[in-house]
Design a protein around this motif. Structure first.
Motif, mmCIF file in Angstrom:
data_model
loop_
_atom_site.group_PDB
_atom_site.id
_atom_site.type_symbol
_atom_site.label_atom_id
_atom_site.label_comp_id
_atom_site.label_asym_id
_atom_site.label_seq_id
_atom_site.Cartn_x
_atom_site.Cartn_y
_atom_site.Cartn_z
ATOM 1 N N GLY A 1 0.819 -1.214 0.000
ATOM 2 C CA GLY A 1 0.000 0.000 0.000
ATOM 3 C C GLY A 1 0.847 1.255 0.000
ATOM 4 N N CYS A 2 0.280 2.318 -0.520
ATOM 5 C CA CYS A 2 1.054 3.544 -0.682
ATOM 6 C C CYS A 2 0.093 4.703 -0.974
ATOM 7 C CB CYS A 2 2.049 3.355 -1.826
ATOM 8 S SG CYS A 2 3.347 4.596 -1.929
ATOM 9 N N ASP A 3 0.653 5.910 -1.142
ATOM 10 C CA ASP A 3 -0.126 7.081 -1.568
ATOM 11 C C ASP A 3 0.647 7.787 -2.663
ATOM 12 O OD1 ASP A 3 -2.418 7.321 0.460
ATOM 13 O OD2 ASP A 3 -0.660 7.024 1.741
ATOM 14 N N LYS A 4 -0.074 8.443 -3.544
ATOM 15 C CA LYS A 4 0.572 9.074 -4.701
ATOM 16 C C LYS A 4 1.320 10.351 -4.297
ATOM 17 C CE LYS A 4 -2.512 7.413 -8.290
ATOM 18 N NZ LYS A 4 -3.521 6.500 -7.908
ATOM 19 N N VAL A 5 2.496 10.523 -4.892
ATOM 20 C CA VAL A 5 3.298 11.707 -4.566
ATOM 21 C C VAL A 5 3.678 12.559 -5.769
ATOM 22 C CG1 VAL A 5 4.297 10.884 -2.406
ATOM 23 C CG2 VAL A 5 5.400 10.293 -4.556
ATOM 24 N N GLY B 1 4.349 10.505 -11.845
ATOM 25 C CA GLY B 1 4.671 9.119 -12.198
ATOM 26 C C GLY B 1 3.767 8.114 -11.509
ATOM 27 N N CYS B 2 3.097 8.538 -10.441
ATOM 28 C CA CYS B 2 2.204 7.650 -9.681
ATOM 29 C C CYS B 2 0.806 7.542 -10.306
ATOM 30 C CB CYS B 2 2.018 8.173 -8.261
ATOM 31 S SG CYS B 2 3.517 8.279 -7.274
ATOM 32 N N ALA B 3 0.505 8.393 -11.269
ATOM 33 C CA ALA B 3 -0.888 8.530 -11.727
ATOM 34 C C ALA B 3 -1.538 7.189 -12.064
ATOM 35 C CB ALA B 3 -0.958 9.471 -12.923
ATOM 36 N N HIS B 4 -0.803 6.329 -12.735
ATOM 37 C CA HIS B 4 -1.370 5.029 -13.129
ATOM 38 C C HIS B 4 -0.600 3.898 -12.461
ATOM 39 C CE1 HIS B 4 -2.228 7.611 -16.872
ATOM 40 N NE2 HIS B 4 -3.264 7.669 -16.057
ATOM 41 N N CYS B 5 -0.360 4.047 -11.167
ATOM 42 C CA CYS B 5 0.453 3.082 -10.394
ATOM 43 C C CYS B 5 -0.079 1.652 -10.580
ATOM 44 C CB CYS B 5 0.425 3.485 -8.931
ATOM 45 S SG CYS B 5 1.156 2.275 -7.826
ATOM 46 N N TYR B 6 0.776 0.758 -11.103
ATOM 47 C CA TYR B 6 0.326 -0.625 -11.352
ATOM 48 C C TYR B 6 0.011 -1.331 -10.038
ATOM 49 C CZ TYR B 6 4.703 -2.561 -9.655
ATOM 50 O OH TYR B 6 5.752 -2.929 -8.834
ATOM 51 N N GLY C 1 -7.168 -3.330 0.068
ATOM 52 C CA GLY C 1 -6.823 -2.571 -1.141
ATOM 53 C C GLY C 1 -5.406 -2.050 -1.064
ATOM 54 N N PHE C 2 -5.228 -0.785 -1.415
ATOM 55 C CA PHE C 2 -3.878 -0.195 -1.470
ATOM 56 C C PHE C 2 -3.587 0.638 -0.219
ATOM 57 C CE2 PHE C 2 -0.634 2.320 -4.061
ATOM 58 C CZ PHE C 2 0.255 1.262 -4.117
ATOM 59 N N ASP C 3 -4.395 0.472 0.834
ATOM 60 C CA ASP C 3 -4.103 1.158 2.095
ATOM 61 C C ASP C 3 -2.787 0.625 2.650
ATOM 62 O OD1 ASP C 3 -6.605 2.147 1.644
ATOM 63 O OD2 ASP C 3 -7.598 1.000 3.237
ATOM 64 N N SER D 1 4.790 -1.045 -2.679
ATOM 65 C CA SER D 1 4.729 0.083 -1.737
ATOM 66 C C SER D 1 5.964 0.952 -1.957
ATOM 67 C CB SER D 1 4.676 -0.440 -0.298
ATOM 68 O OG SER D 1 4.528 0.626 0.609
ATOM 69 N N ASP D 2 6.248 1.816 -0.999
ATOM 70 C CA ASP D 2 7.457 2.647 -1.021
ATOM 71 C C ASP D 2 8.019 2.574 0.399
ATOM 72 O OD1 ASP D 2 9.313 4.739 -0.857
ATOM 73 O OD2 ASP D 2 8.233 5.978 -2.298
ATOM 74 N N LEU D 3 9.201 1.991 0.551
ATOM 75 C CA LEU D 3 9.750 1.740 1.892
ATOM 76 C C LEU D 3 9.932 3.020 2.704
ATOM 77 C CD1 LEU D 3 10.880 -0.430 3.846
ATOM 78 C CD2 LEU D 3 13.120 -0.078 2.787
ATOM 79 N N THR E 1 12.557 4.432 -4.387
ATOM 80 C CA THR E 1 11.638 5.322 -3.679
ATOM 81 C C THR E 1 11.377 6.596 -4.473
ATOM 82 O OG1 THR E 1 11.212 6.416 -1.547
ATOM 83 C CG2 THR E 1 13.457 6.539 -2.377
ATOM 84 N N LYS E 2 10.243 7.195 -4.182
ATOM 85 C CA LYS E 2 9.978 8.560 -4.644
ATOM 86 C C LYS E 2 10.031 9.517 -3.454
ATOM 87 C CE LYS E 2 7.102 7.775 -8.776
ATOM 88 N NZ LYS E 2 6.863 6.327 -8.819
ATOM 89 N N ARG E 3 10.299 8.953 -2.251
ATOM 90 C CA ARG E 3 10.371 9.787 -1.033
ATOM 91 C C ARG E 3 11.843 10.088 -0.747
ATOM 92 N NH1 ARG E 3 5.283 7.039 -1.621
ATOM 93 N NH2 ARG E 3 3.770 8.172 -0.358
ATOM 94 N N HIS E 4 12.446 10.903 -1.610
ATOM 95 C CA HIS E 4 13.877 11.174 -1.528
ATOM 96 C C HIS E 4 14.263 11.902 -0.243
ATOM 97 C CE1 HIS E 4 11.598 14.237 -3.641
ATOM 98 N NE2 HIS E 4 12.411 15.126 -3.102
HETATM 99 S S1 SF4 Z 1 3.965 2.591 -5.080
HETATM 100 FE FE1 SF4 Z 1 5.270 4.069 -6.168
HETATM 101 S S2 SF4 Z 1 4.089 4.634 -8.004
HETATM 102 FE FE2 SF4 Z 1 2.657 3.658 -6.564
HETATM 103 S S3 SF4 Z 1 1.766 5.348 -5.414
HETATM 104 FE FE3 SF4 Z 1 3.530 4.630 -4.229
HETATM 105 S S4 SF4 Z 1 5.250 5.916 -4.886
HETATM 106 FE FE4 SF4 Z 1 3.622 6.139 -6.397
#
Ligand code: SF4
Length: 263
Positions: free
Chosen positions: A22-26, A29-34, A53-55, A81-83, A112-115
Motif C-alpha cells: 500500500g502507498c499514496d501518490k506523490v 509518475g504515480c498517476a497510473h500506479c500498477y 486494497g492499497f491502504d 509500496s514505497d519503503l 523510492t519517490k520519497r527522496h
Molecule cells: S507505489 Fe510508487 S508509483 Fe505507486 S503510489 Fe507509491 S510511490 Fe507512487
C-alpha cells in the motif's frame, strides 16, 4: 502479489519481497500506479492479502522471508509500496535493513519517490554492499531526487526513469551507477518519445553509467518490445555485480561449510 515472489515480470530484477504493501501518490509518475490498480481489485475480498486494497499495511510476519530463501537472488523490495513512505515507522525501516544485512547472499533493490525521507534516515541505516538504492525520476521537475540519492552511501545507486514522461536533459549522473528507463503501459499510458530515450542513453554512455531500457510501453507492457536503435539495452552495474559475485561465491562456500558441519 503476496509475501515473496520468485517470478516477476519486472525485467531488471528476479524476485519481489513485500514487508509493506500500500502507498499514496506523490508525483505524476504515480498517476497510473500498477501496484494500486492490482491491489484495489481485491479490496473487500475477505481473507485476500489485498483485502484492504492499497491502504498502507505493515507485514511484520514477512520480515524474515529472505532469510529462509536460500538460493541467492536479486530481490526488489516493496514492489507494492514505497519503503520510505511517511507512515512506515523508522524502527520498521531499520528492521527491513537488518534483514537485508543478515541475508547477505541476496542483492536487494529498493526504489523510492520519497527522496527527502530517504536522505534523512540514511545516516541511521546500515548500507551493506548487497543493498542497491534507487530513486524514480519521471520528468525534469524531479531530477533533484538524484541529488538526495547521491548523499546515500549505497554500494550501487540507481535511477528508474519509468514511466518516462519528459526529457531529463538536466539530470546529473555523477555518483550514479545504473539508469533504467521505460515507457508507461496500460489503457491510459502517456506516450514516451524516442528523443528522450536517446538522450538518456547517450548521457549514460558519456558518464559510464549502465543503461537498461525496459520497454516502450503502450496498452500492454510487452507490446512495443524493448529495442532502441536496433539494440536491446540490458546493461547492469557490472563492476559492482562482479564484486558482488565474488562476495557471493565466498558467502555460499561459507554457508555450505556451515551446513555440512551442522549436518
Ligand atoms: S507505489 Fe510508487 S508509483 Fe505507486 S503510489 Fe507509491 S510511490 Fe507512487
Amino acid at each position: 502479489m503476496g509475501e515473496m515472489r520468485d517470478k516477476t515480470p519486472i525485467e531488471w530484477t528476479e524476485a519481489t519481497w513485500n514487508p509493506v504493501t500500500g502507498c499514496d501518490k506523490v508525483s505524476p509518475g504515480c498517476a497510473h500506479c500498477y501496484a494500486e490498480a492490482f491491489a484495489e481489485r481485491f479490496r473487500g475480498v475477505h481473507g485476500h492479502p489485498y483485502e484492504q486494497g492499497f491502504d498502507l499495511k505493515l507485514w511484520p510476519e514477512r520480515l524474515e522471508g529472505p532469510l529462509r530463501w536460500r538460493r541467492p537472488r536479486l530481490i526488489f523490495v516493496n514492489s507494492m509500496s514505497d519503503l520510505f513512505h511517511e507512515r512506515i515507522p523508522d524502527e520498521y525501516v531499520k528492521r527491513v535493513f537488518e534483514v537485508m544485512t543478515a541475508a547477505d547472499w541476496h542483492v536487494f533493490q529498493i526504489l523510492t519517490k520519497r527522496h527527502e525521507r530517504l536522505a534523512s534516515l540514511a545516516s541511521v541505516l546500515p548500507w551493506p554492499s548487497n543493498v542497491w538504492m534507487g530513486v524514480s525520476i519521471e520528468n525534469r521537475r524531479f531530477v533533484h531526487r538524484a541529488d538526495y540519492l547521491r548523499e546515500v552511501p549505497a554500494a550501487v545507486r540507481f535511477i528508474s526513469a519509468e514511466p518516462l514522461l519528459g526529457s531529463l536533459a538536466t539530470l546529473r549522473l555523477e555518483g550514479i551507477d545504473w539508469l533504467i528507463a521505460g515507457g508507461e503501459s496500460g489503457p491510459h499510458h502517456r506516450p514516451i518519445r524516442v528523443e528522450w530515450l536517446r538522450q538518456l542513453r547517450d548521457m549514460c554512455s558519456h558518464s559510464r553509467v549502465a543503461f537498461f531500457f525496459k520497454q516502450w510501453g503502450g496498452r500492454y507492457p510487452k507490446l512495443g518490445g524493448r529495442v532502441l536503435d536496433d539494440k536491446v539495452w540490458s546493461e547492469k552495474p557490472l563492476p559492482d555485480l562482479t564484486r558482488w559475485t565474488r562476495t557471493l561465491a565466498l558467502t555460499t562456500a561459507r554457508r555450505e561449510r556451515e551446513l555440512s558441519s551442522s549436518a
